[in-house]
Scaffold this motif. Sequence first.
Motif, PDB file in Angstrom:
ATOM      1  N   GLY A   1       0.763  -1.237   0.000  1.00 38.33           N
ATOM      2  CA  GLY A   1       0.000   0.000   0.000  1.00 38.33           C
ATOM      3  C   GLY A   1       0.792   1.284   0.000  1.00 38.33           C
ATOM      4  O   GLY A   1       0.217   2.372  -0.034  1.00 38.33           O
ATOM      5  N   LYS A   2       2.127   1.224   0.026  1.00 37.77           N
ATOM      6  CA  LYS A   2       2.935   2.429   0.029  1.00 37.77           C
ATOM      7  C   LYS A   2       2.955   3.070  -1.359  1.00 37.77           C
ATOM      8  O   LYS A   2       2.985   2.385  -2.366  1.00 37.77           O
ATOM      9  CB  LYS A   2       4.360   2.104   0.470  1.00 37.77           C
ATOM     10  CG  LYS A   2       4.457   1.633   1.919  1.00 37.77           C
ATOM     11  CD  LYS A   2       5.903   1.329   2.298  1.00 37.77           C
ATOM     12  CE  LYS A   2       5.998   0.859   3.742  1.00 37.77           C
ATOM     13  NZ  LYS A   2       7.406   0.520   4.108  1.00 37.77           N
ATOM     14  N   VAL A   3       2.953   4.396  -1.377  1.00 40.44           N
ATOM     15  CA  VAL A   3       2.946   5.126  -2.641  1.00 40.44           C
ATOM     16  C   VAL A   3       4.378   5.274  -3.151  1.00 40.44           C
ATOM     17  O   VAL A   3       5.266   5.708  -2.430  1.00 40.44           O
ATOM     18  CB  VAL A   3       2.314   6.526  -2.460  1.00 40.44           C
ATOM     19  CG1 VAL A   3       2.370   7.303  -3.771  1.00 40.44           C
ATOM     20  CG2 VAL A   3       0.879   6.396  -1.987  1.00 40.44           C
ATOM     21  N   ILE A   4       4.583   4.894  -4.411  1.00 35.13           N
ATOM     22  CA  ILE A   4       5.881   5.076  -5.049  1.00 35.13           C
ATOM     23  C   ILE A   4       5.913   6.476  -5.660  1.00 35.13           C
ATOM     24  O   ILE A   4       4.904   6.970  -6.145  1.00 35.13           O
ATOM     25  CB  ILE A   4       6.103   4.008  -6.145  1.00 35.13           C
ATOM     26  CG1 ILE A   4       6.069   2.606  -5.530  1.00 35.13           C
ATOM     27  CG2 ILE A   4       7.425   4.231  -6.882  1.00 35.13           C
ATOM     28  CD1 ILE A   4       6.191   1.491  -6.536  1.00 35.13           C
ATOM     29  N   SER A   5       7.068   7.123  -5.629  1.00 30.04           N
ATOM     30  CA  SER A   5       7.203   8.475  -6.149  1.00 30.04           C
ATOM     31  C   SER A   5       6.635   8.589  -7.557  1.00 30.04           C
ATOM     32  O   SER A   5       6.949   7.806  -8.438  1.00 30.04           O
ATOM     33  CB  SER A   5       8.676   8.894  -6.161  1.00 30.04           C
ATOM     34  OG  SER A   5       8.815  10.151  -6.789  1.00 30.04           O
TER      35      SER A   5
END
Length: 319
Positions: free
Chosen positions: A66-70
């Motif tokens: 669920g982490k947002v990638i740049s």
Amino acid sequence: MSSRSIYRTLRPVLSSSVRYSGLGTGPGIREQVISHLPTVRFLSSDTTSPATDNNHPETPIRTADGKVISTYWGIPPAKITKSDGSAWKWNCFQPWDSYKPDVSIDITKHHKPANFTDKFAYWTVQTLKIPVRLFFQRKHMCHAMLLETVAAVPGMVGGMLLHLKSLRRFEQSGGWIKALLEEAENERMHLMTFIELSQPKWYERAIVFTVQGVFFNAYFLSYVISPKLAHRITGYLEEEAVNSYTEFLEDIDAGKFENSPAPAIAIDYWRLPKDATLRDVVFVIRADEAHHRDINHYASDIQFQGHELKEAPAPIGYH
């Protein structure tokens, strides 16, 4: 200090610098200042702040947890589906990279050593085979993982050196760069399949690390000195790979190795039926190795006849 605070502090300096130096002005934009440009041009991306305006795509790229990638460059996530409309789950290859292998290929072919170089290549491979067989014996899964970490090296080394040669000589490669890199990628996918079935132990990882380091440098040197020798060595390595997978199949058929269901990645990559088993996977991998055998013996033959690879059509997509 936030990015907006930094910008407000620097804005007067940047604006005056542009006015007096002439930077940033030109036909149609004279007397315009940097303050008219988006803030993102001057500041690094901040993945923790919410997306605003057009600086981020509407749907940010997220990892499995669920982490947002740049999304600084605004690259939207690809939406790829299978032929049945279901979502494509693999990032390591795309649907157009999958194929149905030709399993009718002759797996018994052998290049008989005809000269000193052939004999040197053949006995080099036979010598390397002795410690491998003593260590792994019939531990097919461990043997296969080590084999694939080594087998993926020659195509990458050959493709890389041909790529540099093409740039250095300002000439095309006849498609051989792509053919060899396809081989390397195919071997890597074999490994990606096997690690879905079994994870290597720490000492096996240490062996792979050591063997790959030694083999890469040795093969690189041999390819620089004599590409025809390097391709012949690879051809004989692939012959041994075919033999190893034949033994693997024999033990599966004899009930000595569990014929477990095929992993999903193998089903999608080789377009296997949904009820495919490990035997089906090993069967198509053996066919792949036989194709790689033919490609490398073919490449060596071209060079033994006094020609360069670019003079003969490369077997691109030869599966």
